[in-house]
Motif scaffolding. Structure first.
Motif, short mmCIF file in Angstrom:
data_model
loop_
_atom_site.label_atom_id
_atom_site.label_comp_id
_atom_site.label_asym_id
_atom_site.label_seq_id
_atom_site.Cartn_x
_atom_site.Cartn_y
_atom_site.Cartn_z
N UNK A 38 -4.05 5.61 4.30
CA UNK A 38 -3.58 4.88 5.48
C UNK A 38 -2.25 4.22 5.13
N UNK A 39 -1.21 4.65 5.81
CA UNK A 39 0.13 4.16 5.48
C UNK A 39 0.59 3.04 6.42
N UNK A 40 -0.25 2.66 7.37
CA UNK A 40 0.15 1.68 8.37
C UNK A 40 0.59 0.34 7.82
N UNK A 44 5.43 1.10 0.59
CA UNK A 44 5.76 2.34 -0.11
C UNK A 44 5.42 2.22 -1.59
N UNK A 45 5.71 1.09 -2.18
CA UNK A 45 5.45 0.89 -3.61
C UNK A 45 3.95 1.00 -3.91
N UNK A 46 3.10 0.46 -3.04
CA UNK A 46 1.65 0.54 -3.25
C UNK A 46 1.14 1.98 -3.09
N UNK A 51 -0.84 6.99 -5.65
CA UNK A 51 -0.65 8.41 -5.97
C UNK A 51 -0.53 8.60 -7.48
N UNK A 52 0.18 7.69 -8.13
CA UNK A 52 0.33 7.74 -9.58
C UNK A 52 -1.03 7.60 -10.27
#
Length: 67
Positions: A38-40, A44-46, A51-52
């Motif tokens: 959920x990108x809402x 971006x850093x989180x 993903x990392x």
């Protein structure tokens, strides 16, 4: 899934790895897993951090031989 999240994988790398392993066992093996984030309200850093963690912590745990 433990914790009442159903098909959601929520938590740190260890919990997510455990959840994927449970799905794998319940389904008799999985070859592919699609993840949705959920990108809402997440920076971006989180997202990059998540993903990392998937790439460098969760995936190696799943690739390791299990007892």
């Amino acid at each position: 899934q433990r914790g009442g999240y159903g098909s959601l994988l929520v938590g740190g790398p260890e919990m997510v790895t455990e959840g994927i392993a449970q799905f794998d066992e319940a389904l008799g093996g999985i070859a592919r897993l699609t993840l949705q984030m959920d990108v809402g309200l997440v920076s971006h850093a989180r997202l990059v951090e998540a993903i990392d963690l998937l790439a460098h912590d969760v995936r190696p745990r799943l690739a390791a031989p299990r007892p």
